[in-house]
Scaffold this active site. Structure first.
Site, PDB file in Angstrom:
ATOM      1  N   GLU A  95       0.819  -1.215   0.000  1.00  0.00           N
ATOM      2  CA  GLU A  95       0.000   0.000   0.000  1.00  0.00           C
ATOM      3  C   GLU A  95       0.852   1.264   0.000  1.00  0.00           C
ATOM      4  O   GLU A  95       1.867   1.330   0.684  1.00  0.00           O
ATOM      5  CB  GLU A  95      -0.865   0.024   1.256  1.00  0.00           C
ATOM      6  CG  GLU A  95      -1.900  -1.061   1.251  1.00  0.00           C
ATOM      7  CD  GLU A  95      -2.775  -1.016   2.483  1.00  0.00           C
ATOM      8  OE1 GLU A  95      -3.495  -1.999   2.700  1.00  0.00           O
ATOM      9  OE2 GLU A  95      -2.725  -0.026   3.229  1.00  0.00           O
ATOM     10  N   CYS A 154       4.378  -7.750   7.749  1.00  0.00           N
ATOM     11  CA  CYS A 154       5.206  -7.292   8.871  1.00  0.00           C
ATOM     12  C   CYS A 154       5.321  -8.414   9.887  1.00  0.00           C
ATOM     13  O   CYS A 154       4.363  -9.152  10.124  1.00  0.00           O
ATOM     14  CB  CYS A 154       4.595  -6.057   9.526  1.00  0.00           C
ATOM     15  SG  CYS A 154       5.624  -5.400  10.865  1.00  0.00           S
ATOM     16  N   CYS A 204      -3.271  -4.046  14.121  1.00  0.00           N
ATOM     17  CA  CYS A 204      -2.791  -3.579  12.818  1.00  0.00           C
ATOM     18  C   CYS A 204      -3.076  -4.623  11.729  1.00  0.00           C
ATOM     19  O   CYS A 204      -2.719  -5.794  11.868  1.00  0.00           O
ATOM     20  CB  CYS A 204      -1.299  -3.291  12.908  1.00  0.00           C
ATOM     21  SG  CYS A 204      -0.532  -2.981  11.306  1.00  0.00           S
ATOM     22  N   CYS A 250      -2.944   1.399   7.987  1.00  0.00           N
ATOM     23  CA  CYS A 250      -1.860   0.553   7.509  1.00  0.00           C
ATOM     24  C   CYS A 250      -2.316  -0.880   7.208  1.00  0.00           C
ATOM     25  O   CYS A 250      -2.803  -1.580   8.072  1.00  0.00           O
ATOM     26  CB  CYS A 250      -0.809   0.589   8.607  1.00  0.00           C
ATOM     27  SG  CYS A 250       0.396  -0.680   8.610  1.00  0.00           S
TER      28      CYS A 250
HETATM   29  N1  SAH Z   1       5.855  -0.415  11.681  1.00  0.00           N
HETATM   30  C1  SAH Z   1       5.952   0.962  11.973  1.00  0.00           C
HETATM   31  C2  SAH Z   1       5.401   1.850  10.879  1.00  0.00           C
HETATM   32  C3  SAH Z   1       4.135   1.400  10.213  1.00  0.00           C
HETATM   33  S1  SAH Z   1       2.675   1.492  11.180  1.00  0.00           S
HETATM   34  C4  SAH Z   1       5.303   1.265  13.309  1.00  0.00           C
HETATM   35  O1  SAH Z   1       4.601   0.407  13.824  1.00  0.00           O
HETATM   36  O2  SAH Z   1       5.525   2.347  13.815  1.00  0.00           O
HETATM   37  C5  SAH Z   1       2.417   3.247  11.311  1.00  0.00           C
HETATM   38  C6  SAH Z   1       1.602   3.660  12.508  1.00  0.00           C
HETATM   39  O3  SAH Z   1       0.221   3.256  12.328  1.00  0.00           O
HETATM   40  C7  SAH Z   1       2.064   3.033  13.810  1.00  0.00           C
HETATM   41  O4  SAH Z   1       2.119   3.990  14.835  1.00  0.00           O
HETATM   42  C8  SAH Z   1       0.986   2.016  14.078  1.00  0.00           C
HETATM   43  O5  SAH Z   1       0.914   1.681  15.421  1.00  0.00           O
HETATM   44  C9  SAH Z   1      -0.226   2.718  13.551  1.00  0.00           C
HETATM   45  N2  SAH Z   1      -1.362   1.822  13.309  1.00  0.00           N
HETATM   46  C10 SAH Z   1      -1.355   0.613  12.711  1.00  0.00           C
HETATM   47  N3  SAH Z   1      -2.605   0.093  12.675  1.00  0.00           N
HETATM   48  C11 SAH Z   1      -3.416   1.004  13.248  1.00  0.00           C
HETATM   49  C12 SAH Z   1      -4.810   1.052  13.517  1.00  0.00           C
HETATM   50  N4  SAH Z   1      -5.611   0.041  13.179  1.00  0.00           N
HETATM   51  N5  SAH Z   1      -5.309   2.154  14.148  1.00  0.00           N
HETATM   52  C13 SAH Z   1      -4.498   3.175  14.497  1.00  0.00           C
HETATM   53  N6  SAH Z   1      -3.168   3.192  14.277  1.00  0.00           N
HETATM   54  C14 SAH Z   1      -2.627   2.117  13.656  1.00  0.00           C
HETATM   55 FE1  SF4 Z   2       4.165  -3.881  11.877  1.00  0.00          FE
HETATM   56 FE2  SF4 Z   2       1.728  -2.855  11.931  1.00  0.00          FE
HETATM   57 FE3  SF4 Z   2       3.083  -3.214  14.211  1.00  0.00          FE
HETATM   58 FE4  SF4 Z   2       3.868  -1.302  12.496  1.00  0.00          FE
HETATM   59  S1  SF4 Z   2       1.919  -1.393  13.604  1.00  0.00           S
HETATM   60  S2  SF4 Z   2       5.156  -2.810  13.553  1.00  0.00           S
HETATM   61  S3  SF4 Z   2       3.343  -2.299  10.533  1.00  0.00           S
HETATM   62  S4  SF4 Z   2       2.396  -4.841  12.833  1.00  0.00           S
END
Ligand code: SAH
Ligand code: SF4
Length: 362
Positions: free
Chosen positions: A99, A119, A126, A343
Site C-alpha cells: 500500500e 510485517c 494492525c 496501515c
Molecule cells: N511499523 C511501523 C510503521 C508502520 S505502522 C510502526 O509500527 O511504527 C504506522 C503507525 O500506524 C504506527 O504507529 C501504528 O501503530 C499505527 N497503526 C497501525 N494500525 C493502526 C490502527 N488500526 N489504528 C491506528 N493506528 C494504527
Molecule cells: Fe508492523 Fe503494523 Fe506493528 Fe507497524 S503497527 S510494527 S506495521 S504490525
C-alpha cells in the site's frame, strides 16, 4: 547439467548515487555521466531507456543490456470521500502487493510508504501485523512508490513535500533497504526532499534506533508506544517483549541526546484499553523531561481486532493528563477512513478471501 540461471539485471532505482557511480565507473564512465543519468531518473523522471536522450548512445545501450528500469504497477486504487486521500495498492515484480497512500492537504502533498510486504511484529490492532511477514522491499521498490505518486502529482503541477515511512512493514527491520531509499530521496541532484520532511516510524527496534543515532541519518524519528507499562504494551505489540520498555526508552534518550532531535511518540487510542488515566499517567512519567511530542491516533478498526477507538472526551482527558507532565500532544486525523486507509487495511480488504488469518510473530 542444469543451465545456470541468468543473473537478474540490476534495477537502477535500487542504487543510491554513489553505488550508481561505482557501476558506471566499472564500465568506464565518469561521475559526469552518472549525474546526467541521475538527473534523468529523478529530475526528469524518465520511464524508459528510449527517453534517455541526453546520454551517450553507447551508455544507453549498456544500460539497456545490463540494467532494468522497474517501477511498481497499479493493482487497485481508491479515492477517499474527504477528497484529500488516494490509496494505491501497488504490485511488485514478484506479484506481492503493497500500500501507498497519497494525501493532499492545503497544497502540501504527503506520501505514506511501505517498507515491507507484510510485517513480522504482529501488533494486534494492525491489519499488516495480522497478515504476517512476507519479505523486505528493496530500495527501488520503496522509491518506485514515490515515483508513482510524483507522476500523479505532476498532472496537476504539484510537488511532494512530506514522506512518512508509516505504511506496511517495520522500517528498522529492513534497515538497509529503507535507509538506502532515504539516501535516494534526499539526494540534492534528484528528488531533493528535506530531511525534516521525512518521518520514519518504528515499533521500537532498539538496535535500529541506536544505529540511526550513530549514523545520523536524515529522518525524523517516530516511535510507536501504545502502552506505557510492560504489560499493556506487550499485549498490543508482541515484538515489545523482545525489547523491554526500559531498554527502548534508554535507546530513545541516547538518540535524542546524540542527535539533539525531538522524538515523536505514537499512541493508537483504544477505548477502555490504553486510554485510561493510569496509562496516561504512566506515559507522562515515562516521557517527562524528554524532548518528546505525542501523536494520539484514535484506533482505526480492523477486521481482525474487535475494539473501538476512544471517543472525543476520552481523547481530551488523555491529552490533559499528558499536558500536566509538560508533554505536548496532537490528535492525528484518520484521513481516508472510508477507504481503509489504515496501515495494511486496503490490502486486507482487496485480498481478504485469500489471506491467512494467522499473524506471524517474530
Ligand atoms: N511499523 C511501523 C510503521 C508502520 S505502522 C510502526 O509500527 O511504527 C504506522 C503507525 O500506524 C504506527 O504507529 C501504528 O501503530 C499505527 N497503526 C497501525 N494500525 C493502526 C490502527 N488500526 N489504528 C491506528 N493506528 C494504527
Ligand atoms: Fe508492523 Fe503494523 Fe506493528 Fe507497524 S503497527 S510494527 S506495521 S504490525
Amino acid at each position: 547439467m542444469q543451465p545456470t540461471p541468468p543473473t537478474p539485471l540490476v534495477n537502477l532505482y535500487d542504487l543510491p548515487r554513489a553505488a550508481l557511480g561505482e557501476l558506471l565507473a566499472g564500465w568506464g564512465y565518469s561521475a559526469y555521466h552518472r549525474d546526467l543519468l541521475w538527473e534523468a531518473l529523478y529530475r526528469q523522471q524518465v520511464e524508459s531507456f528510449d527517453a534517455l536522450t541526453g546520454l551517450r548512445p553507447d551508455l544507453v545501450q549498456a544500460l539497456r543490456e545490463r540494467t532494468r528500469l522497474e517501477r511498481p504497477t497499479t493493482h487497485h486504487e481508491v479515492f477517499s470521500s474527504d477528497g484529500f486521500t488516494r490509496k494505491l495498492l501497488l504490485r511488485l515484480r514478484d506479484g506481492q502487493t503493497v500500500e501507498t497512500v497519497l494525501m493532499r492537504f492545503k497544497g502540501r502533498a504527503t506520501v505514506c510508504l511501505s517498507t515491507q510486504a507484510g510485517c513480522a511484529m504482529g501488533c494486534v490492532f494492525c491489519a499488516t501485523g495480522q497478515m504476517g511477514f512476507v519479505r523486505h522491499l528493496t530500495p527501488g521498490e520503496i522509491i518506485g512508490q514515490v515515483l508513482h505518486v510524483t507522476r500523479i502529482l505532476r498532472e496537476t503541477n504539484e510537488s511532494l513535500r512530506n514522506v512518512v515511512l508509516m505504511g506496511m512493514g517495520e522500517p528498522l527491520h529492513n534497515y538497509e533497504g529503507t535507509l538506502e531509499a532515504v539516501d535516494i530521496l534526499v539526494d540534492q541532484l534528484g528528488l531533493a526532499l528535506g530531511p525534516r520532511f521525512i518521518t520514519l516510524s518504528t515499533v521500537g527496534v532498539v538496535p535500529g534506533i541506536r544505529r540511526l543515532a550513530d549514523e545520523d541519518r536524515p529522518v525524523q524519528l517516530a516511535v510507536s508506544l501504545h502502552g506505557a507499562t510492560e504489560e499493556e504494551r506487550g499485549a498490543l505489540v508482541p515484538a515489545a517483549r523482545k525489547w523491554p520498555l526500559a531498554e527502548l526508552m534508554e535507546a530513545c534518550r541516547y538518540y535524542s541526546e546524540k542527535r539533539k532531535r525531538r522524538i515523536f511518540y505514537e499512541w493508537a487510542l483504544i477505548a477502555g484499553k490504553n486510554d485510561t488515566p493510569e496509562q496516561a499517567h504512566a506515559l507522562g512519567q515515562l516521557l517527562k523531561g524528554m524532548d518528546a511530542h505525542v501523536n494520539v491516533i484514535p484506533l482505526n478498526p480492523t477486521v481482525g481486532y474487535a475494539q473501538r477507538p476512544s471517543g472525543p472526551d476520552a481523547v481530551r482527558a488523555f491529552q490533559d493528563i499528558l499536558a500536566s507532565y509538560g508533554l505536548p500532544s496532537t490528535v492525528r486525523q484518520r484521513r481516508g477512513i472510508d477507504i481503509d486507509a489504515g496501515c495494511g487495511q486496503l490490502k486486507a480488504a482487496v485480498e481478504r478471501p485469500r489471506r491467512s488469518p494467522q499473524p506471524t510473530v517474530s
